[in-house]
Design a protein around this motif. Structure first.
Motif, PDB file in Angstrom:
ATOM      1  N   LEU A   1      10.325   9.962   3.940  1.00  0.00           N
ATOM      2  CA  LEU A   1       9.280   9.328   2.981  1.00  0.00           C
ATOM      3  C   LEU A   1       9.169  10.021   2.155  1.00  0.00           C
ATOM      4  N   GLU A   2       9.772  11.038   1.800  1.00  0.00           N
ATOM      5  CA  GLU A   2       9.673  11.696   0.204  1.00  0.00           C
ATOM      6  C   GLU A   2       9.650  10.859  -0.222  1.00  0.00           C
ATOM      7  N   LEU A   3      11.075  10.510  -0.026  1.00  0.00           N
ATOM      8  CA  LEU A   3      12.068   9.369  -1.127  1.00  0.00           C
ATOM      9  C   LEU A   3      10.772   8.284  -1.032  1.00  0.00           C
ATOM     10  N   VAL A   4      10.201   7.810  -0.331  1.00  0.00           N
ATOM     11  CA  VAL A   4       9.514   6.532  -0.463  1.00  0.00           C
ATOM     12  C   VAL A   4       7.721   7.415  -1.300  1.00  0.00           C
ATOM     13  N   ARG A   5       7.734   8.238  -1.510  1.00  0.00           N
ATOM     14  CA  ARG A   5       6.673   9.345  -2.087  1.00  0.00           C
ATOM     15  C   ARG A   5       6.793   9.289  -3.538  1.00  0.00           C
TER      16      ARG A   5
ATOM     17  N   ALA B   1       0.581  -1.250  -0.130  1.00  0.00           N
ATOM     18  CA  ALA B   1      -0.275   0.011  -0.266  1.00  0.00           C
ATOM     19  C   ALA B   1       0.933   1.183   0.450  1.00  0.00           C
ATOM     20  N   GLY B   2       2.065   1.015   0.125  1.00  0.00           N
ATOM     21  CA  GLY B   2       2.876   2.722   0.082  1.00  0.00           C
ATOM     22  C   GLY B   2       3.499   2.990   0.901  1.00  0.00           C
ATOM     23  N   SER B   3       3.156   2.036   2.227  1.00  0.00           N
ATOM     24  CA  SER B   3       3.323   2.642   4.353  1.00  0.00           C
ATOM     25  C   SER B   3       4.796   1.813   4.285  1.00  0.00           C
ATOM     26  N   ALA B   4       5.699   2.525   4.973  1.00  0.00           N
ATOM     27  CA  ALA B   4       6.749   2.209   5.718  1.00  0.00           C
ATOM     28  C   ALA B   4       6.698   2.191   6.745  1.00  0.00           C
TER      29      ALA B   4
ATOM     30  N   GLU C   1       4.502   7.182 -10.003  1.00  0.00           N
ATOM     31  CA  GLU C   1       3.990   6.249 -10.951  1.00  0.00           C
ATOM     32  C   GLU C   1       4.040   4.795 -11.366  1.00  0.00           C
ATOM     33  N   HIS C   2       4.169   4.057 -10.293  1.00  0.00           N
ATOM     34  CA  HIS C   2       4.355   2.515  -9.932  1.00  0.00           C
ATOM     35  C   HIS C   2       4.148   1.729  -9.083  1.00  0.00           C
ATOM     36  N   GLN C   3       3.487   0.905  -9.581  1.00  0.00           N
ATOM     37  CA  GLN C   3       2.811  -0.229  -8.214  1.00  0.00           C
ATOM     38  C   GLN C   3       4.156  -1.253  -7.645  1.00  0.00           C
TER      39      GLN C   3
END
Length: 380
Positions: free
Chosen positions: A287-291, A203-206, A296-298
Motif C-alpha cells: 500500500l506504500e507503493l500504491v501511495r 479513488a486510489g483504493s486497492a 502526484e498523479h491521477q
C-alpha cells in the motif's frame, strides 16, 4: 484456454468461494465477467469495461447475464484489465536490488556478473536486507557504499525514500493466461519476473489482485537505465491473469503481503528452473507503493500495479558463468494458492501475435454493440 492449458488448472483452489473479475473474448468482442460462487456472469450491459465495472463495486451477480459454471465456459480468457494504466515498481526486494547493481556493473554482460555478484554480496548482502528504506540507517549505509565506490542508482530506489515506479505497458496491450509472451529478438540476457499485481480504482483504493509477468531484459537495462522503456515495453511483454481476485472477508491485502509466489520454467530442451518470491520480504509495503504511485498523479480509469519480485535467476543454463536466459519455447508458470496460475509460452516479440486492438478499436466495437450509453460515454 489456448493450447494444452486447462482453465481449472489455472484457478485457485478455493475459486468457488471468492469473487473474481475478468475478461472473455465473445463472438461480439471483449466482455467483462464477474465470477461468483463458481458461476460466470457477463457484465457488459452493466459496464462495458473492467475499469468501469470496478467503479461499481460491490457488484450483484443478478445484474449480469449468467454464462454458466466457469469451468464450462468455452470463451477464451483475455488479460483481466482493459482501460487501466499498467504501472510497475522495481527493486522492491533486497536481492533484486543487488541483481540490478550487478547488471549495471556488468554492462549487460552475463559472463561478468558472477565476480561482481560475489564482491557486492560480501560487502552489502546482509546489511541491505535489514535496512528499512528512507530511514537514518539507510542513509548511513548509502554513505558507506559511496565511500567504497559501490553506490548505484538501483540502490537509491532500493533503500532511499522514493520507490521506482514506471509505466510498464500501454493501455490494452497486456496479454492473458495461455497467451504467448514476448522477449525482444535482439536480447541475449533476460528472464521472467513473477509478481503479484494490485488493481487500484480511480479513488486510489486497492480492490483486488492478480498475477503478472513483468519480463525483464537484463542486457538492455544493464547497459543503461535510459533503456528501461525499450527493455520493458515490447509487444506481448506483459502478461496478467488469470483473473482479478477481489478483496473481501476471505481474501485481503494481508494475503498479498504473505503470499509465496512460485515460478516454474520448462524449456524445450528439457531444462527446468524452479523459484519462489516471498512477499513478506518486500522492502516497502504494497500500500506504500500504491501511495507513491498516486502521490502526484491521477488515474481516472484506475491502474494495475506490479509490486516487484524477489526472484532473480542466477543458475547457469548453457555455458558456465552465463547465468539464466530465456529460450523460445520456454513455458513459464507463475502461481500462488489464492490467485491461481498464470501460464505463458515464450516467443520473440516479433513472432508474438501483433497488438492490433487498441482504444479506437475497443470504442468502435462497444458502440456497435450498443454498450456505450450516454453515462458510459461521459466516463469512457
Amino acid at each position: 484456454m489456448p493450447g494444452d492449458i486447462a482453465l481449472l488448472d489455472c484457478l485457485p483452489g478455493d475459486w468457488r468461494d471468492g469473487l473474481f473479475l475478468g475478461r472473455v473474448q465473445t463472438a461480439e468482442g471483449p466482455s467483462p465477467i464477474l465470477v461468483a460462487a463458481g458461476v460466470a456472469y457477463d457484465m457488459s450491459r452493466v459496464a462495458p469495461t473492467v475499469a468501469q465495472l470496478v467503479e461499481q463495486l460491490p457488484l450483484s451477480p443478478d445484474t449480469g447475464e449468467a454464462l454458466g459454471p466457469l469451468e464450462t465456459i468455452a470463451l477464451p480468457l483475455l488479460s483481466p484489465v482493459d482501460l487501466q494504466c499498467v504501472k510497475a515498481c522495481g527493486v522492491t526486494f533486497a536481492l533484486s536490488a543487488l541483481e540490478r547493481v550487478i547488471e549495471e556493473r556488468a554492462r549487460g554482460d552475463a559472463s561478468a556478473a558472477a565476480d561482481i555478484r560475489a564482491r557486492l554480496e560480501e560487502r552489502v548482502g546482509g546489511s541491505i536486507r535489514a535496512v528499512v528504506p528512507g530511514t537514518p540507517e539507510a542513509a548511513a549505509l548509502k554513505a558507506a557504499l559511496i565511500e567504497d565506490g559501490l553506490w548505484s542508482q538501483y540502490l537509491e530506489v532500493a533503500i532511499g525514500p522514493d520507490a521506482e515506479v514506471f509505466t510498464k505497458a500501454p493501455v490494452l496491450s497486456t496479454v492473458g493466461a495461455g497467451a504467448q509472451i514476448g522477449i525482444r529478438s535482439d536480447s541475449t540476457w533476460n528472464n521472467p519476473e513473477p509478481e503479484i499485481v494490485l488493481i487500484v480504482d480511480a479513488a486510489g483504493s486497492a480492490i483486488g489482485a492478480t498475477l503478472g509477468n513483468d519480463v525483464n531484459l537484463r542486457d538492455f537495462e544493464g547497459r543503461s537505465a535510459l533503456l528501461l522503456g525499450k527493455a520493458k515495453d515490447n509487444n506481448a511483454s506483459c502478461s496478467l491473469g488469470p483473473l482479478i481476485r477481489l478483496f473481501d472477508d476471505g481474501f485481503t491485502i494481508d494475503d498479498v503481503r504473505n503470499a509465496e509466489v512460485e515460478l516454474t520454467i520448462d524449456g524445450p530442451e528439457g531444462y527446468r528452473l524452479d523459484g519462489v518470491s516471498s512477499m513478506n520480504q518486500i522492502s516497502r509495503d504494497p500500500l506504500e507503493l500504491v501511495r507513491q504511485t498516486l502521490s502526484e498523479h491521477q488515474y481516472p480509469d484506475g491502474f494495475a500495479l506490479f509490486l516487484g519480485t524477489l526472484f532473480a535467476p542466477v543458475q547457469d543454463r548453457d555455458e558456465p558463468g552465463r547465468g539464466f536466459t530465456h529460450k523460445v519455447g520456454d513455458r513459464v508458470a507463475i502461481s500462488t494458492p489464492r490467485l491461481g496460475k498464470l501460464v505463458n509460452q515464450v516467443v520473440t516479440s516479433k513472432e508474438a501475435a501483433p497488438w492490433d486492438f487498441g482504444l479506437s478499436a475497443l470504442m468502435t466495437n462497444l458502440a456497435a454493440r450498443g454498450l456505450l450509453t450516454t453515462q458510459q460515454k461521459e466516463t469512457a
